[in-house]
Motif scaffolding. Structure first.
Motif, PDB file in Angstrom:
ATOM      1  N   ALA A 123       0.739  -1.090  -0.069  1.00 38.67           N
ATOM      2  CA  ALA A 123       0.020   0.073   0.042  1.00 38.67           C
ATOM      3  C   ALA A 123       0.707   1.392  -0.145  1.00 38.67           C
ATOM      4  N   ALA A 124       0.524   2.331  -0.558  1.00 43.21           N
ATOM      5  CA  ALA A 124       1.063   3.591  -0.618  1.00 43.21           C
ATOM      6  C   ALA A 124      -0.012   4.538   0.095  1.00 43.21           C
ATOM      7  N   ASN A 125       0.799   5.459   0.957  1.00 44.41           N
ATOM      8  CA  ASN A 125      -0.363   6.354   1.789  1.00 44.41           C
ATOM      9  C   ASN A 125       0.379   7.638   1.245  1.00 44.41           C
ATOM     10  N   LEU A 126      -0.282   8.734   0.462  1.00 43.47           N
ATOM     11  CA  LEU A 126       0.100   9.909  -0.104  1.00 43.47           C
ATOM     12  C   LEU A 126      -0.524  10.887   0.854  1.00 43.47           C
ATOM     13  N   GLU A 127       0.075  10.961   1.913  1.00 42.82           N
ATOM     14  CA  GLU A 127       0.004  12.111   2.937  1.00 42.82           C
ATOM     15  C   GLU A 127      -1.505  12.131   3.659  1.00 42.82           C
ATOM     16  N   GLY A 128      -1.725  10.930   4.204  1.00 47.80           N
ATOM     17  CA  GLY A 128      -2.837  10.733   4.988  1.00 47.80           C
ATOM     18  C   GLY A 128      -2.578  10.571   6.561  1.00 47.80           C
ATOM     19  N   TYR A 129      -3.001  11.140   7.366  1.00 45.87           N
ATOM     20  CA  TYR A 129      -2.997  10.933   8.759  1.00 45.87           C
ATOM     21  C   TYR A 129      -3.169   9.375   9.589  1.00 45.87           C
ATOM     22  N   LEU A 130      -2.462   9.059  10.257  1.00 44.77           N
ATOM     23  CA  LEU A 130      -2.779   7.761  10.717  1.00 44.77           C
ATOM     24  C   LEU A 130      -2.921   7.815  12.312  1.00 44.77           C
ATOM     25  N   SER A 131      -3.931   8.717  12.460  1.00 46.20           N
ATOM     26  CA  SER A 131      -4.565   8.853  13.842  1.00 46.20           C
ATOM     27  C   SER A 131      -5.953   9.629  13.762  1.00 46.20           C
ATOM     28  N   HIS A 132      -6.687   9.017  14.763  1.00 47.64           N
ATOM     29  CA  HIS A 132      -7.879   9.714  15.070  1.00 47.64           C
ATOM     30  C   HIS A 132      -7.573  11.208  15.442  1.00 47.64           C
ATOM     31  N   PRO A 133      -8.756  12.049  15.321  1.00 46.98           N
ATOM     32  CA  PRO A 133      -8.503  13.669  15.664  1.00 46.98           C
ATOM     33  C   PRO A 133      -8.227  13.433  17.110  1.00 46.98           C
TER      34      PRO A 133
END
Length: 456
Positions: free
Chosen positions: A331-341
């Motif tokens: 998988a490739a994550n293009l600049e997505g947060y990896l946490s809940h707010p």
């Protein structure tokens, strides 16, 4: 760890990095990314009944799905507006595209409420055989373009509210062309950013297809600015602000996206695994009688070589889908947060499991120097540290969040036409030249998946 030490632990790509295009490596001006403990849990297997039960159909062949001819009237009341162009893909293959509608009859649509059924629109991009007589797919249909013209400036404030004929842009793909025969190919799923339609991922999708991948770009109705269904229904976004300001809403957003990706993956794997039935099954939809997948498309998909990539909230989705579903190999994550707010008092939100536990399969974290904050540092550092060498952090220089979308190619055209200023362009996509940013983004995504899924 000091900032300079963190910067040494990830690759940074800038003006000179575009020279890498065409090579097999992913080197650059920096050093390799960080590493760390694996995780990963299995998800549900695909049953043949999921494919046979009536959930995938091709969208209609009406004129909305054919690109406008030169000199044809502009759509969405934008007659005389600027006609934007997408950069041509660099691969050796011609491209086909087919618009798909998938239905999950067991899941209500969270944005419509009780009694509803979740519908998802997608576009399959693939190496094509004979394209004669096949019209080019438009970037957006006229009706979708009209809605996009209204929503895009609210989601991306530097996008002009007037002056653009968003319906006039054609892709390089030929509608429903037969797939190129010869071998099975890796399959990639794409999830767009929050509020964005799948169409804003066209530049990378076309590039991947031109090099031999089958790519399925996925819309998330109710989330995307607009999604046009085959019956002409236009689903517009329900968001009226940043979903990350509302923890409960954001959780629904990501859970819905993950379920949408699973739905698409179920059908990709199911169709590829039931090649002998695929065309008959797809051709017996109650809403699209007689329709079939483009010839050879089901046979072209390799269900054992699947990857997912996404931008922003779609990147969050891609990374977590890798953790959740062992059918996904990379998988490739293009600049997505990896946490809940976080909380209003400033307390950080909990990490998604992909960052909390790490992964045991390849994960690319691709960001920009113009869209970094403490939450990215915290969540991406955790994912890298806990993935035991399976997660790699890369960074593009002189770029920002929308550089990782079609805006990288479109914003300079808007500036050249006098519709946005140089400052507005820099805020939207950074100062990097599209002659560098577009090939670089395409190269990084393509070589990552080619390395981990094999030759297309």
């Amino acid at each position: 760890m000091a900032n300079r030490d963190r910067d040494r632990d990830r690759d940074t790509y800038g003006a000179k990095a575009v020279a890498l295009a065409g090579r097999g490596g992913a080197g650059g001006t920096g050093v390799a990314g960080r590493t760390g403990p694996g995780g990963g849990v299995g998800r549900r297997a695909v049953a043949a009944a999921a494919v046979l039960g009536g959930a995938v159909a091709l969208a209609g062949r009406g004129p909305a799905w054919a690109a406008p001819r030169p000199g044809s009237p502009a759509g969405a009341g934008a007659a005389g507006g600027l006609r934007l162009r997408l950069p041509a893909p660099s691969g050796p293959y011609r491209i086909g595209a087919s618009v798909l509608r998938l239905v999950d009859r067991e899941r209500p649509d969270p944005w419509l409420g009780a009694g509803s059924v979740r519908q998802v629109m997608a576009t399959a991009w693939y190496p094509a055989g004979d394209v004669r007589g096949r019209p080019r797919l438009p970037h957006m249909t006229p009706r979708a373009a009209g809605s996009f013209a209204s929503w895009a400036p609210r989601i991306h404030p530097r996008v002009p509210a007037t002056g653009v004929d968003w319906a006039a842009t054609a892709t390089h793909a030929h509608l429903d062309a037969p797939a190129l025969a010869g071998r099975r190919r890796p399959v990639l799923l794409y999830s767009p950013g929050g509020g964005d339609p799948r169409t804003l991922g066209t530049c990378v999708a076309e590039e991947l297809a031109s090099h031999g991948f089958v790519v399925v770009t996925v819309d998330h109705p109710g989330d995307a600015s607009e999604v046009e269904l085959p019956d002409g229904t236009l689903r517009e976004t329900v968001f009226r602000g940043d979903p990350r300001t509302d923890p409960e809403l954001f959780q629904t957003v990501i859970e819905t996206r993950l379920a949408d990706v699973r739905l698409v993956l179920d059908h990709v794997v199911g169709l590829a695994s039931l090649v002998g039935l695929a065309n008959r099954v797809a051709g017996h939809r109650r809403d699209q009688p007689g329709r079939a997948l483009p010839r050879g498309l089901a046979r072209a998909m390799d269900p054992h070589r699947v990857g997912v990539y996404g931008h922003s909230a779609g990147g969050t989705t891609a990374a977590q889908a890798l953790y959740d579903d062992r059918r996904i190999a990379a998988a490739a994550n293009l600049e997505g947060y990896l946490s809940h707010p976080g909380t209003p008092t400033g307390r950080p939100g909990p990490l998604f499991p992909v960052a909390r536990d790490g992964v045991d399969r390849p994960l690319l974290l691709l960001g920009t120097d113009g869209f970094r904050d403490a939450e990215f540092e915290r969540t991406w550092s955790a994912a890298v540290a806990r993935s035991r060498g399976h997660a790699t952090w890369r960074q593009m220089a002189s770029a920002t969040h929308a550089t990782l979308t079609d805006y990288a190619a479109l914003a300079p055209q808007l500036q050249a036409a006098g519709l946005i200023t140089a400052e507005a362009r820099a805020e939207l996509v950074g100062t990097i030249d599209p002659a560098r940013s577009v090939p670089l983004l395409r190269h990084l995504v393509r070589t990552f998946f080619a390395r981990h899924l094999g030759t297309p």
